[in-house]
Write an enzyme that holds these catalytic residues in place. Sequence first.
Site, mmCIF file in Angstrom:
data_model
loop_
_atom_site.group_PDB
_atom_site.id
_atom_site.type_symbol
_atom_site.label_atom_id
_atom_site.label_comp_id
_atom_site.label_asym_id
_atom_site.label_seq_id
_atom_site.Cartn_x
_atom_site.Cartn_y
_atom_site.Cartn_z
ATOM 1 C CG ASP A 33 16.361 51.708 -18.798
ATOM 2 O OD1 ASP A 33 15.593 51.093 -18.045
ATOM 3 O OD2 ASP A 33 16.746 51.253 -19.892
ATOM 4 C CD GLU A 188 16.844 44.680 -14.816
ATOM 5 O OE1 GLU A 188 17.563 43.966 -15.544
ATOM 6 O OE2 GLU A 188 15.667 44.950 -15.094
#
Length: 512
Positions: A33, A188
């Site tokens: 991420d 997301e």
Amino acid sequence: MTTLISLLLAMTLAAAGPGRGYDNPVIKGFHPDPSVCAVGDDYYLVNSSFQYFPGVPIFHSKDLVNWKQIGHVLTRRSQLELDGALSWGGIYAPTIRYNEGTFYMVTTNCSGKGNFIVHTDDPTGEWSDPVWVDIGGIDPSLFFHQGKCWYTGTVDGRIVLSEIDPMTGKKLTGEKEIWRGTGGRYPEGPHLYFKDGWYYLLIAEGGTEYAHKITIARSRNIDGPYEGCPDNPILTHCKMSTQGSQIQGLGHGDLVQASDGTWWMTCLGFRRQGGDHHLLGRETFMAPVEWNKEGWPVVNGNGELQLRMDVPTLPQVKQEAAQSHIDFGKDKSGYEWVYLRNPFLGNYSFTGNSLRLTSNGKDLDETRVSPTFIGRRQEDIFFKAVTSLSTEAGVEAGLSVFMDAGSHYDIFVEDGCVKVRYRLGEMVHLVKAKAPLEGERVWLKVEGNEYFYIFSFSDDGLEYKQLCQMNTRYLSSETASGFTGIVLGLYATGTPGKHADFYDFDYSMIPR
């Protein structure tokens, strides 16, 4: 002196000219991420940390290719409570942004109170205590534009937008849904950007597995409506042309414009080994981005990445690597070392010639609080890790190949014997034992390759005796699940108050 150093660095960069080519991933091992921001010609990047403490590793680069860890964002329990956090919990998907002299990091503690923001004026120093944002969901991001701060995140599969005060976390407007993606599951990881009169919304879809992808939409107005790019997904390896690539699971990207005007994307991905398995976790990859005549970003020409990227780069500035060898008699553990959940720091001490680990009675199967464990990420498929230690009676201590509390291989010393054990879900088995040891100090070694972890020990640090090998696939994310990767950990358990002394640790990649 600072001005002179800066001038010499600038002259070096000018003499070097543009760089060419680099290797992916740019940050190896469990570093998922990635989010990046630019401050002049300095670049800062953060990653998710899940159940590990300190939380949110932060890196610095001058060229977006060579990165050095400069610390962690969350270093105090007042910032990060991790009791009960497993490899599905803890810190998810941080975003780092810079605005008018202040750095902000927003993230989610999925084992705590949800979404929060911290800030600092020095990313190498301490960050503030959290301010909490009264918006649910995960994957928050901040966007500073025209004197306002906008929050975007994922709530129940919807990308939502709200104006907030980043210093207090207070919402200034209600939440508005602005996009649901292109139809892929789990939309997301949203980020907003402004370029040439357009607001661009970058997200991930498909789930953070083989079907992962990056898609983008844009609007003339920040609150929409957003129109998807006709070439979505703009980055994915979930297609026929890349089905044989070692790199899979590309997604969760962030865009940044470099000081020379070029654009780049960070993203996560993983490297397969031993078939369709991955153990190192999701790593940080980098790709060049160009904008086509219709105003849409094109990633690396065709939306695919390679391990060796033969592309122009900024002038490359090599960074000092993390220590591969640590002598605990004179060295302290660096930023790459982490604990499981919030540590009991009194159980870790330096004696002058060793790192002393004192048992608190919790073992590696513990799922609530922190056992005595300190480790660093496995970064390479082919590697070697060695430590030497001595123990007192009543303690088990050694080296763990640790995926999570339910999935780990351990080589350890107990009652004068060297032993190897596996924990695979409900199955726990002592694989091999060698007794008695010939001396007080023993060396333990783990070697890894595509298919096996190989466990050995030595009485003198020179000649090693192999005990056994175990298959890598049982610790893979496909088998063990979770969102993390292998961490090589030194640990001590057994009778509370009993200790082991670790004298050194060496990690090295085995060239191929």
